[in-house]
Design an enzyme around this catalytic site. Structure first.
Site, PDB file in Angstrom:
ATOM      1  N   ILE A 299       0.843  -1.192   0.000  1.00 30.37           N
ATOM      2  CA  ILE A 299       0.000   0.000   0.000  1.00 30.37           C
ATOM      3  C   ILE A 299       0.885   1.250   0.000  1.00 30.37           C
ATOM      4  O   ILE A 299       1.534   1.570   1.005  1.00 30.37           O
ATOM      5  CB  ILE A 299      -0.950   0.009   1.214  1.00 30.37           C
ATOM      6  CG1 ILE A 299      -1.739  -1.306   1.284  1.00 30.37           C
ATOM      7  CG2 ILE A 299      -1.876   1.213   1.136  1.00 30.37           C
ATOM      8  CD1 ILE A 299      -2.529  -1.638   0.021  1.00 30.37           C
TER       9      ILE A 299
ATOM     10  N   GLU B  15      -0.848  -1.419 -10.524  1.00 31.14           N
ATOM     11  CA  GLU B  15      -2.008  -0.875 -11.240  1.00 31.14           C
ATOM     12  C   GLU B  15      -2.253  -1.621 -12.551  1.00 31.14           C
ATOM     13  O   GLU B  15      -2.600  -1.037 -13.573  1.00 31.14           O
ATOM     14  CB  GLU B  15      -1.871   0.633 -11.444  1.00 31.14           C
ATOM     15  CG  GLU B  15      -1.824   1.365 -10.110  1.00 31.14           C
ATOM     16  CD  GLU B  15      -2.090   2.855 -10.194  1.00 31.14           C
ATOM     17  OE1 GLU B  15      -2.845   3.264 -11.095  1.00 31.14           O
ATOM     18  OE2 GLU B  15      -1.549   3.589  -9.361  1.00 31.14           O
TER      19      GLU B  15
ATOM     20  N   GLN C 156      23.746   1.472 -20.202  1.00 28.26           N
ATOM     21  CA  GLN C 156      24.731   1.014 -21.180  1.00 28.26           C
ATOM     22  C   GLN C 156      25.581   2.177 -21.687  1.00 28.26           C
ATOM     23  O   GLN C 156      26.791   2.031 -21.886  1.00 28.26           O
ATOM     24  CB  GLN C 156      24.012   0.327 -22.344  1.00 28.26           C
ATOM     25  CG  GLN C 156      24.882  -0.628 -23.137  1.00 28.26           C
ATOM     26  CD  GLN C 156      25.229  -1.884 -22.338  1.00 28.26           C
ATOM     27  OE1 GLN C 156      24.600  -2.167 -21.333  1.00 28.26           O
ATOM     28  NE2 GLN C 156      26.242  -2.610 -22.791  1.00 28.26           N
TER      29      GLN C 156
ATOM     30  N   GLY D 155      30.208   1.377 -16.724  1.00 25.45           N
ATOM     31  CA  GLY D 155      30.339   1.041 -15.315  1.00 25.45           C
ATOM     32  C   GLY D 155      29.816   2.114 -14.383  1.00 25.45           C
ATOM     33  O   GLY D 155      29.324   1.806 -13.288  1.00 25.45           O
TER      34      GLY D 155
END
Length: 382
Positions: A157, A362, A335, A339
């Site tokens: 919730i 949802e 990408q 790193g």
């Protein structure tokens, strides 16, 4: 992409962008690390009118159309999806439900304070054993004189530990969707207990909770809408909510694009900025196309709502595409960063973690595909 924006809508977008750049984005990483946003953000969202968008001024709202609402949620999604979720739930699911289905007394009691940010709402539908199959919920409300005694358990919730009122769904009749009723329950009501869920992959700054109810007594005046009409209310509310989630996902994708383009222009490899390498440009182009397409799908839903036209299938399309596009955008942005995208010094890793849940709540991506398929074929595959 301001081609279809009115001067008022463009002003709302600028206001939201400025708010995010000042009040949200600079703090998003810190809130994520400590697993809690600054609670003061709720009041500030109320001060600028973002918690009252589309709610009539007579109820204490700030008015406006659904496209303006989507523009604000996009900017909030760009800044921090945890903050976007506060608005989507308290305003989009709770306040709008009260405005649409509440009695005059319920509207007067709750809406002005929800719109100001003095109070916060949560939407308590999901249970441990009923997620996509919401009609199977087991929380039960039993009549006791002029009151109801509610017992059960809710989970995942949003705003659960910070909300002042829960729009909660319980079974008042037999099995199936016709036996479900909605109630507005103050969260300080005796017998209602809240436990925050920690260790989430994303949306760490957002309060997500489990609610347990042990013979919680509420008056019949707390019932929202007709007895047995709660499931229809929930579905109608969640259909619009899918537009809210999709708008936030557009913000995530835009944030990924902005970050990746900026980094690609600064990072040098093989003697030149990586923006000059073809495969990096391919990644950037893919993010840009997905972002533009998702945005237009969201805008179409908002336009249909504002014109009073059916929009349920279009909302499913927007939610399906935008949520999956946000995941792709974040993955491709990582990408581009290489790193460095894997550490939280940069925002793209958080974007990926936050985007992932948008394909789940949802209505999962698979549920959206079934809804679209049913609209196309007339055959229910549930």
């Amino acid at each position: 992409m301001d081609l279809h924006l009115s001067a008022e809508q463009a002003a709302v977008r600028r206001l939201a962008a400025d708010f995010v750049d000042r009040e949200v984005a600079p703090h998003a990483a810190a809130w994520d690390r400590r697993e809690a946003v600054d609670p003061g953000i709720v009041g500030r969202l109320g001060e600028v009118g973002f918690l009252g968008l589309t709610i009539p001024e007579e109820y204490g709202g700030s008015g406006g159309d659904h496209l303006s609402y989507c523009l604000v949620l996009e900017e909030l999604g760009r800044g921090d999806s945890a903050v976007r979720g506060i608005v989507s739930v308290s305003l989009g699911l709770v306040a709008k439900s009260i405005a649409g289905y509440g009695t005059p007394e319920q509207r007067e009691r709750w809406l002005p304070r929800l719109c100001r940010g003095d109070l916060l709402g949560c939407f308590a539908l999901t249970e441990p054993d009923s997620g996509s199959d919401a009609a199977a919920l087991t929380t039960r409300a039993v009549p006791d004189g002029d009151d109801w005694l509610i017992t059960g358990r809710k989970t995942f919730i949003t705003n659960g530990t910070t909300a002042d009122v829960a729009l909660l769904f319980a079974r008042t009749g037999g099995p199936g969707h016709r036996g479900i009723t909605a109630f507005l329950i103050p969260t300080d009501t005796p017998g209602l207990h809240r436990n925050e869920i920690h260790g989430k992959l994303g949306l760490r700054g957002q309060a997500t909770a489990e609610l347990t109810l042990d013979a919680v007594r509420v008056p019949d005046a707390a019932r929202l809408g007709d007895q047995g009409g709660g499931f229809r209310l929930a579905l109608a509310t969640l259909t619009k909510g899918r537009m809210s989630v999709a708008a936030g996902c557009v913000g995530i994708a835009q944030g990924c694009l902005d970050a990746a383009v900026g980094y690609a222009g600064q990072r040098t490899q093989f003697g030149k900025p990586i923006a000059g390498h073809q495969l990096v440009q391919q990644l950037l182009a893919g993010i840009a196309v997905d972002t533009a397409a998702a945005r237009l799908l969201v805008w179409r839903v908002a336009d249909l709502i504002d014109r009073g036209q059916p929009f349920a299938t279009e909302a499913s399309m927007a939610k399906l595409f935008a949520s999956e596009a946000a995941v792709r955008a974040a993955n491709d942005a990582i990408q581009v960063f290489g790193g460095y995208g894997y550490i939280d010094e940069y925002p793209v890793g958080k974007y990926l973690r936050d985007a992932r849940v948008a394909t789940l709540y949802e209505g999962t991506s698979q549920i959206q595909q079934l809804l679209i398929g049913r609209a196309l074929t007339g055959v229910n595959a549930f």
